[in-house]
Design a protein around this motif. Sequence first.
Motif, PDB file in Angstrom:
ATOM      1  N   LEU A   1       0.763  -1.192   0.091  1.00  0.00           N
ATOM      2  CA  LEU A   1      -0.006   0.036  -0.092  1.00  0.00           C
ATOM      3  C   LEU A   1       0.852   1.458   0.059  1.00  0.00           C
ATOM      4  N   VAL A   2       0.641   2.041  -1.053  1.00  0.00           N
ATOM      5  CA  VAL A   2       1.533   3.232  -1.345  1.00  0.00           C
ATOM      6  C   VAL A   2       1.035   4.520  -0.214  1.00  0.00           C
ATOM      7  N   GLY A   3      -0.405   4.649  -0.520  1.00  0.00           N
ATOM      8  CA  GLY A   3      -1.262   5.720   0.038  1.00  0.00           C
ATOM      9  C   GLY A   3      -2.501   5.612  -0.054  1.00  0.00           C
ATOM     10  N   ILE A   4      -3.313   6.419   0.697  1.00  0.00           N
ATOM     11  CA  ILE A   4      -4.779   6.300   0.561  1.00  0.00           C
ATOM     12  C   ILE A   4      -5.515   7.878   0.285  1.00  0.00           C
ATOM     13  N   THR A   5      -5.971   8.008  -0.728  1.00  0.00           N
ATOM     14  CA  THR A   5      -7.012   9.402  -0.831  1.00  0.00           C
ATOM     15  C   THR A   5      -8.312   9.261  -1.253  1.00  0.00           C
ATOM     16  N   VAL A   6      -9.049  10.102  -0.439  1.00  0.00           N
ATOM     17  CA  VAL A   6     -10.502   9.963  -0.690  1.00  0.00           C
ATOM     18  C   VAL A   6     -11.000  11.270  -1.134  1.00  0.00           C
ATOM     19  N   PHE A   7     -12.183  11.386  -2.046  1.00  0.00           N
ATOM     20  CA  PHE A   7     -12.784  12.590  -2.544  1.00  0.00           C
ATOM     21  C   PHE A   7     -12.935  13.382  -1.459  1.00  0.00           C
ATOM     22  N   ALA A   8     -13.812  12.869  -0.470  1.00  0.00           N
ATOM     23  CA  ALA A   8     -14.605  13.539   0.416  1.00  0.00           C
ATOM     24  C   ALA A   8     -14.819  12.625   1.846  1.00  0.00           C
TER      25      ALA A   8
ATOM     26  N   SER B   1      -7.703  13.510   2.525  1.00  0.00           N
ATOM     27  CA  SER B   1      -8.886  13.820   1.892  1.00  0.00           C
ATOM     28  C   SER B   1      -8.745  15.302   1.255  1.00  0.00           C
ATOM     29  N   LEU B   2      -9.446  15.177   0.110  1.00  0.00           N
ATOM     30  CA  LEU B   2      -9.540  16.530  -0.617  1.00  0.00           C
ATOM     31  C   LEU B   2     -10.631  17.413   0.031  1.00  0.00           C
ATOM     32  N   LEU B   3     -11.813  16.747   0.541  1.00  0.00           N
ATOM     33  CA  LEU B   3     -12.936  17.523   1.000  1.00  0.00           C
ATOM     34  C   LEU B   3     -13.417  16.916   2.621  1.00  0.00           C
ATOM     35  N   TYR B   4     -13.723  18.052   3.204  1.00  0.00           N
ATOM     36  CA  TYR B   4     -14.122  17.223   4.756  1.00  0.00           C
ATOM     37  C   TYR B   4     -15.548  17.713   5.109  1.00  0.00           C
ATOM     38  N   VAL B   5     -16.433  16.945   5.328  1.00  0.00           N
ATOM     39  CA  VAL B   5     -18.008  17.304   5.629  1.00  0.00           C
ATOM     40  C   VAL B   5     -17.813  17.889   7.454  1.00  0.00           C
ATOM     41  N   LYS B   6     -17.710  18.797   7.613  1.00  0.00           N
ATOM     42  CA  LYS B   6     -17.347  19.649   8.915  1.00  0.00           C
ATOM     43  C   LYS B   6     -18.532  19.403   9.729  1.00  0.00           C
ATOM     44  N   ASP B   7     -19.859  20.036   9.161  1.00  0.00           N
ATOM     45  CA  ASP B   7     -21.057  19.840  10.008  1.00  0.00           C
ATOM     46  C   ASP B   7     -22.126  19.542   9.269  1.00  0.00           C
ATOM     47  N   VAL B   8     -23.137  18.861  10.053  1.00  0.00           N
ATOM     48  CA  VAL B   8     -24.445  18.449   9.169  1.00  0.00           C
ATOM     49  C   VAL B   8     -25.668  18.892  10.056  1.00  0.00           C
TER      50      VAL B   8
ATOM     51  N   THR C   1     -28.697  20.867   5.491  1.00  0.00           N
ATOM     52  CA  THR C   1     -27.750  21.298   5.196  1.00  0.00           C
ATOM     53  C   THR C   1     -26.305  20.792   5.599  1.00  0.00           C
ATOM     54  N   ILE C   2     -25.376  21.108   4.982  1.00  0.00           N
ATOM     55  CA  ILE C   2     -23.959  20.766   5.254  1.00  0.00           C
ATOM     56  C   ILE C   2     -22.901  21.835   5.084  1.00  0.00           C
ATOM     57  N   THR C   3     -21.928  21.804   5.870  1.00  0.00           N
ATOM     58  CA  THR C   3     -21.011  22.574   5.715  1.00  0.00           C
ATOM     59  C   THR C   3     -19.535  21.861   5.411  1.00  0.00           C
ATOM     60  N   VAL C   4     -18.979  22.160   4.032  1.00  0.00           N
ATOM     61  CA  VAL C   4     -17.898  21.027   3.533  1.00  0.00           C
ATOM     62  C   VAL C   4     -16.545  22.377   3.507  1.00  0.00           C
ATOM     63  N   VAL C   5     -15.398  21.649   3.937  1.00  0.00           N
ATOM     64  CA  VAL C   5     -14.114  22.663   3.718  1.00  0.00           C
ATOM     65  C   VAL C   5     -13.051  21.585   3.036  1.00  0.00           C
ATOM     66  N   PRO C   6     -12.186  22.268   2.925  1.00  0.00           N
ATOM     67  CA  PRO C   6     -10.769  21.617   2.295  1.00  0.00           C
ATOM     68  C   PRO C   6     -10.678  20.453   3.205  1.00  0.00           C
ATOM     69  N   GLY C   7     -10.149  19.259   2.724  1.00  0.00           N
ATOM     70  CA  GLY C   7      -9.484  18.145   3.437  1.00  0.00           C
ATOM     71  C   GLY C   7      -8.082  18.449   4.152  1.00  0.00           C
ATOM     72  N   ASN C   8      -7.715  17.353   4.529  1.00  0.00           N
ATOM     73  CA  ASN C   8      -6.260  17.210   5.203  1.00  0.00           C
ATOM     74  C   ASN C   8      -5.337  17.133   4.233  1.00  0.00           C
ATOM     75  N   CYS C   9      -5.340  17.087   2.980  1.00  0.00           N
ATOM     76  CA  CYS C   9      -4.330  16.978   2.022  1.00  0.00           C
ATOM     77  C   CYS C   9      -3.617  18.210   1.854  1.00  0.00           C
ATOM     78  N   PHE C  10      -4.219  19.334   2.464  1.00  0.00           N
ATOM     79  CA  PHE C  10      -3.404  20.644   2.473  1.00  0.00           C
ATOM     80  C   PHE C  10      -2.839  20.907   3.887  1.00  0.00           C
ATOM     81  N   ASN C  11      -2.839  20.126   4.852  1.00  0.00           N
ATOM     82  CA  ASN C  11      -2.430  20.120   5.950  1.00  0.00           C
ATOM     83  C   ASN C  11      -0.784  20.214   6.148  1.00  0.00           C
ATOM     84  N   GLU C  12      -0.342  19.482   5.079  1.00  0.00           N
ATOM     85  CA  GLU C  12       1.247  18.885   5.232  1.00  0.00           C
ATOM     86  C   GLU C  12       2.000  19.797   4.870  1.00  0.00           C
TER      87      GLU C  12
END
Length: 272
Positions: free
Chosen positions: A226-233, A248-255, A261-272
Amino acid sequence: MKIRRSERLIDTTQYLLEHPHTLIPLTFFAARYSSAKSSISEDLAIVKKTLKERGTGFLETIPGAAGGVVYTPTITNEAAKEYIESLADRLSEEDRLLPGGYVYLSDMLGQPDLLRMVGRIIAAQYLDKEIDAVMTVATKGVPIAQAVSYYLNVPFVIVRRDSKITEGSTVSVNYVSGSSERIEKMELSKRSLKRGSKVLIVDDFMKGGGTVNGMKSLIEEFEAELVGITVFAESRFKGERAISDYRSLLYVKDVDTSTKTITVVPGNCFNE
């Protein structure tokens, strides 16, 4: 008939874009355009400079008799983040919330321009990794896996939850669904993945991570890596996920189930 430089540049660029991660000898372009290698080298220098300045990829020159050039598609971190932020706004639209806390993605994942960008963004995260195959589970993860495999120029394999006679003999594993905690089964054709392959897992949506963990088990059954795991959301999840090392590219922060209604923000792929 000799081709003008402007025509060569257009055709060369198009050819490189359609053959990522492929070693192309200079002799190929020289024969294709009936031009000297020196002229081809000058053309490639122009293409290389333009790709770098635009942030759309880089061109590597491999010296030697068996050398040539290799085009690697990529995207700048700024452009990727800007695009993902625009997707987060779109996913925060009303009426996307489905029963069970899932998010309706089918319309977005059916758009070619979105899939191209998502495929490029995910592939760019693994430029320093050797990858032999992209793995996903049927069905909504398939278009994402196909887009990623295009930019990495490797095959993609589809894990299924039910047997297909057209798959031939298969390897199956049982796994625990992260959201429902039920025992499920998934399987993969023995011909789909070579032993020892380096595999990237991609999927469309993750809650508890059970499905992705099942694919990890399949990779182990094939004695692959296994090299890595990436999910769209990914969605917010109460409890402990079946996996922890993923992007993850996207994170469903609040429901809000009352207003759907939902609140979506960028995922953890930009945290590195």
